[in-house]
Design a protein around this motif. Sequence first.
Motif, PDB file in Angstrom:
ATOM      1  N   PRO A  33       0.974  -1.091  -0.135  1.00 11.86           N
ATOM      2  CA  PRO A  33      -0.018  -0.077  -0.100  1.00 11.86           C
ATOM      3  C   PRO A  33       0.970   1.176  -0.025  1.00 11.86           C
ATOM      4  CG  PRO A  33      -0.737  -1.396   1.864  1.00 11.86           C
ATOM      5  CD  PRO A  33       0.625  -2.017   1.123  1.00 11.86           C
ATOM      6  N   SER A  34       0.300   2.192  -0.692  1.00 10.91           N
ATOM      7  CA  SER A  34       0.991   3.542  -0.389  1.00 10.91           C
ATOM      8  C   SER A  34       0.871   4.232   0.751  1.00 10.91           C
ATOM      9  CB  SER A  34       0.447   4.745  -1.826  1.00 10.91           C
ATOM     10  OG  SER A  34      -0.860   4.871  -1.213  1.00 10.91           O
ATOM     11  N   PHE A  35       1.827   5.330   1.092  1.00 12.45           N
ATOM     12  CA  PHE A  35       1.762   5.785   2.385  1.00 12.45           C
ATOM     13  C   PHE A  35       2.395   7.359   2.026  1.00 12.45           C
ATOM     14  CE2 PHE A  35       5.679   3.727   1.704  1.00 12.45           C
ATOM     15  CZ  PHE A  35       6.840   4.902   2.041  1.00 12.45           C
ATOM     16  N   GLU A  36       2.376   8.233   3.125  1.00 18.21           N
ATOM     17  CA  GLU A  36       2.830   9.656   2.897  1.00 18.21           C
ATOM     18  C   GLU A  36       4.038   9.684   3.915  1.00 18.21           C
ATOM     19  OE1 GLU A  36       0.035  12.386   3.405  1.00 18.21           O
ATOM     20  OE2 GLU A  36      -1.221  11.748   1.940  1.00 18.21           O
ATOM     21  N   ALA A  37       4.969  10.607   3.859  1.00 17.60           N
ATOM     22  CA  ALA A  37       6.130  10.664   4.534  1.00 17.60           C
ATOM     23  C   ALA A  37       5.620  10.907   5.929  1.00 17.60           C
ATOM     24  CB  ALA A  37       6.887  12.022   4.343  1.00 17.60           C
ATOM     25  N   GLY A  38       6.448  10.358   6.859  1.00 16.09           N
ATOM     26  CA  GLY A  38       6.002  10.389   8.468  1.00 16.09           C
ATOM     27  C   GLY A  38       5.237   9.103   8.957  1.00 16.09           C
ATOM     28  N   ALA A  39       4.881   8.440   7.841  1.00 13.02           N
ATOM     29  CA  ALA A  39       4.219   6.992   8.403  1.00 13.02           C
ATOM     30  C   ALA A  39       5.199   6.039   8.924  1.00 13.02           C
ATOM     31  CB  ALA A  39       3.651   6.379   7.131  1.00 13.02           C
ATOM     32  N   HIS A  40       4.489   4.975   9.842  1.00 11.44           N
ATOM     33  CA  HIS A  40       5.040   3.847  10.275  1.00 11.44           C
ATOM     34  C   HIS A  40       4.690   2.653   9.872  1.00 11.44           C
ATOM     35  CE1 HIS A  40       2.440   4.625  13.521  1.00 11.44           C
ATOM     36  NE2 HIS A  40       2.434   3.403  13.678  1.00 11.44           N
ATOM     37  N   ILE A  41       5.030   1.423  10.078  1.00  9.61           N
ATOM     38  CA  ILE A  41       4.346   0.124   9.719  1.00  9.61           C
ATOM     39  C   ILE A  41       4.853  -0.408  10.990  1.00  9.61           C
ATOM     40  CG2 ILE A  41       4.550  -0.051   7.292  1.00  9.61           C
ATOM     41  CD1 ILE A  41       7.368  -1.598   7.783  1.00  9.61           C
ATOM     42  N   ASP A  42       3.986  -1.372  11.655  1.00  6.97           N
ATOM     43  CA  ASP A  42       4.260  -2.598  12.457  1.00  6.97           C
ATOM     44  C   ASP A  42       4.926  -3.736  12.266  1.00  6.97           C
ATOM     45  OD1 ASP A  42       2.847  -1.083  14.614  1.00  6.97           O
ATOM     46  OD2 ASP A  42       1.011  -1.844  14.218  1.00  6.97           O
ATOM     47  N   ILE A  43       6.041  -4.159  12.488  1.00  5.22           N
ATOM     48  CA  ILE A  43       6.876  -5.407  12.059  1.00  5.22           C
ATOM     49  C   ILE A  43       6.399  -6.285  13.087  1.00  5.22           C
ATOM     50  CG2 ILE A  43       8.817  -6.451  11.683  1.00  5.22           C
ATOM     51  CD1 ILE A  43       9.730  -3.969  10.539  1.00  5.22           C
ATOM     52  N   TYR A  44       5.862  -7.547  13.005  1.00  3.99           N
ATOM     53  CA  TYR A  44       5.600  -8.531  13.862  1.00  3.99           C
ATOM     54  C   TYR A  44       6.698  -9.239  14.004  1.00  3.99           C
ATOM     55  CZ  TYR A  44       0.569  -7.339  13.845  1.00  3.99           C
ATOM     56  OH  TYR A  44      -0.389  -6.453  14.054  1.00  3.99           O
ATOM     57  N   MET A 112      13.397  18.319  12.909  1.00  2.89           N
ATOM     58  CA  MET A 112      14.411  18.045  13.825  1.00  2.89           C
ATOM     59  C   MET A 112      14.326  16.568  14.144  1.00  2.89           C
ATOM     60  SD  MET A 112      13.803  21.472  16.462  1.00  2.89           S
ATOM     61  CE  MET A 112      12.079  21.219  16.069  1.00  2.89           C
ATOM     62  N   ALA A 113      15.710  16.082  14.016  1.00  4.26           N
ATOM     63  CA  ALA A 113      15.812  14.677  14.428  1.00  4.26           C
ATOM     64  C   ALA A 113      16.990  14.285  15.399  1.00  4.26           C
ATOM     65  CB  ALA A 113      16.165  13.771  13.214  1.00  4.26           C
ATOM     66  N   GLY A 114      16.431  13.393  16.542  1.00  4.76           N
ATOM     67  CA  GLY A 114      17.409  12.844  17.470  1.00  4.76           C
ATOM     68  C   GLY A 114      17.720  11.479  17.081  1.00  4.76           C
ATOM     69  N   GLY A 115      19.053  11.348  16.848  1.00  2.53           N
ATOM     70  CA  GLY A 115      19.597   9.855  16.860  1.00  2.53           C
ATOM     71  C   GLY A 115      18.493   9.064  15.693  1.00  2.53           C
ATOM     72  N   ILE A 116      18.094   7.988  16.047  1.00  7.51           N
ATOM     73  CA  ILE A 116      17.149   7.164  15.114  1.00  7.51           C
ATOM     74  C   ILE A 116      16.292   7.900  14.851  1.00  7.51           C
ATOM     75  CG2 ILE A 116      16.350   5.502  17.077  1.00  7.51           C
ATOM     76  CD1 ILE A 116      17.468   4.380  13.416  1.00  7.51           C
ATOM     77  N   GLY A 117      15.645   8.912  15.333  1.00  3.61           N
ATOM     78  CA  GLY A 117      14.533   9.582  15.038  1.00  3.61           C
ATOM     79  C   GLY A 117      14.717  10.341  13.763  1.00  3.61           C
ATOM     80  N   THR A 119      14.534   8.864  11.006  1.00  4.47           N
ATOM     81  CA  THR A 119      14.013   8.020   9.802  1.00  4.47           C
ATOM     82  C   THR A 119      12.663   8.363   9.534  1.00  4.47           C
ATOM     83  OG1 THR A 119      12.985   6.662  11.767  1.00  4.47           O
ATOM     84  CG2 THR A 119      14.806   5.545  10.691  1.00  4.47           C
ATOM     85  N   PRO A 120      11.650   8.773  10.223  1.00  4.12           N
ATOM     86  CA  PRO A 120      10.530   9.567   9.499  1.00  4.12           C
ATOM     87  C   PRO A 120      10.626  10.887   8.934  1.00  4.12           C
ATOM     88  CG  PRO A 120      10.296   9.719  12.087  1.00  4.12           C
ATOM     89  CD  PRO A 120      11.527   8.851  11.704  1.00  4.12           C
ATOM     90  N   VAL A 121      11.788  11.529   9.757  1.00  3.78           N
ATOM     91  CA  VAL A 121      12.183  12.869   9.247  1.00  3.78           C
ATOM     92  C   VAL A 121      12.750  12.851   8.172  1.00  3.78           C
ATOM     93  CG1 VAL A 121      13.641  14.796  10.137  1.00  3.78           C
ATOM     94  CG2 VAL A 121      12.100  13.642  11.621  1.00  3.78           C
ATOM     95  N   LEU A 122      13.615  11.998   7.689  1.00  4.60           N
ATOM     96  CA  LEU A 122      14.150  11.925   6.492  1.00  4.60           C
ATOM     97  C   LEU A 122      13.450  11.700   5.215  1.00  4.60           C
ATOM     98  CD1 LEU A 122      16.996  11.433   5.116  1.00  4.60           C
ATOM     99  CD2 LEU A 122      16.697   8.907   5.317  1.00  4.60           C
ATOM    100  N   ALA A 123      12.390  10.898   5.625  1.00  4.23           N
ATOM    101  CA  ALA A 123      11.164  10.859   4.507  1.00  4.23           C
ATOM    102  C   ALA A 123      10.535  12.131   4.275  1.00  4.23           C
ATOM    103  CB  ALA A 123      10.187   9.805   5.009  1.00  4.23           C
ATOM    104  N   MET A 124      10.384  12.889   5.401  1.00  3.53           N
ATOM    105  CA  MET A 124       9.743  14.260   5.580  1.00  3.53           C
ATOM    106  C   MET A 124      10.750  15.260   4.426  1.00  3.53           C
ATOM    107  SD  MET A 124       8.375  14.350   8.976  1.00  3.53           S
ATOM    108  CE  MET A 124       6.669  14.422   9.679  1.00  3.53           C
TER     109      MET A 124
END
Length: 315
Positions: A33-44, A112-117, A119-124
């Motif tokens: 499915p498509s998504f917009e910047a800032g989205a996340h997925i749940d990995i089981y 603004m991104a701190g550490g692994i934060g 990830t969504p900010v890069l897409a933005m």
Amino acid sequence: MTQKLLEVTLSRVWQQTEEIRTFELSPTEGALPSFEAGAHIDIYTDVGPRPYSLCHLHVVDGPYVVGIKREPDGRGASRWLHDTCRVGHRLQIGPPRNNFRLAPQAAHHCLMAGGIGITPVLAMAKALWQRGSSFELVCFFRGRSHAPFLEEMRTAPWNQRVRFHFDDSPAHQVHLDDLCAAQPVGTHFYACGPAGFMAAVRQATRLRPPEQVHQESFSALPAAEKSGRTTFTVELARSGKTVLVEHGESLLQALRRAGHPPITSCEMGVCGSCVTRYLSGTPVHADAFLSADERLRELAICCAGSLSERLVLDL
Ligand code: FES
């Protein structure tokens, strides 16, 4: 309550830093499915679903890409993904969800991104560049060796919009208060990172309109901020069932015990998966997700308590 799961294959893994890897997840069949910047997925994972932000833009028929930091003292999901999953491994994921959207219009966007934060900010940042919007990205890392996606940001066509703060480098220091104070009126702020970083961002943007400050946390509120009754009754308005939350039990545990498990992912109040409307009662909120306004109607089941003897949920 369940969400429809998608099956993907781990098609590529590459090392970003000693503790961070990028995982590419390709559809096992069909398109994702498509998504917009800032989205996340749940990995089981083998310890349950966990939310991870997508760090790229949607490509038709393309894979999903997430950056994951191995947390040695975490609850086990990132260790399992790093230590056990190899290319070719099949995984189940939830469809993308987005609680961290870009404002459709803003005079300027300050990411603004701190550490692994990052990830969504890069897409933005990629989305804002595509849109032709005014933006800047400021990354706060412990040092160069802890900085994921460094090469990608340095070689991006928008690299002039990026600034780096490295804790260990006096030549690369950015002060959050100064950064935020210098932003023009109408700027929308976006921040993702660990608890201390997010608290500093809240402080630095405290005089800005709350609707212009967008945050995605990945750690829960300190335990001291949680309080409430040790036992209370939960009424499920739609089914008419009543569940007693017993001493030493959480609301989430009680609902699971009673056979009414809600959808959950992070189970620490940061992803929004378990957010539910309540119809009466006085909840104790301990999430880092809902706004003050949303808390008047909704609660995050995974970490909410109750001040009232009875809480009525729209379930
Ligand atoms: S499961 Fe993530 S907020 Fe409750």
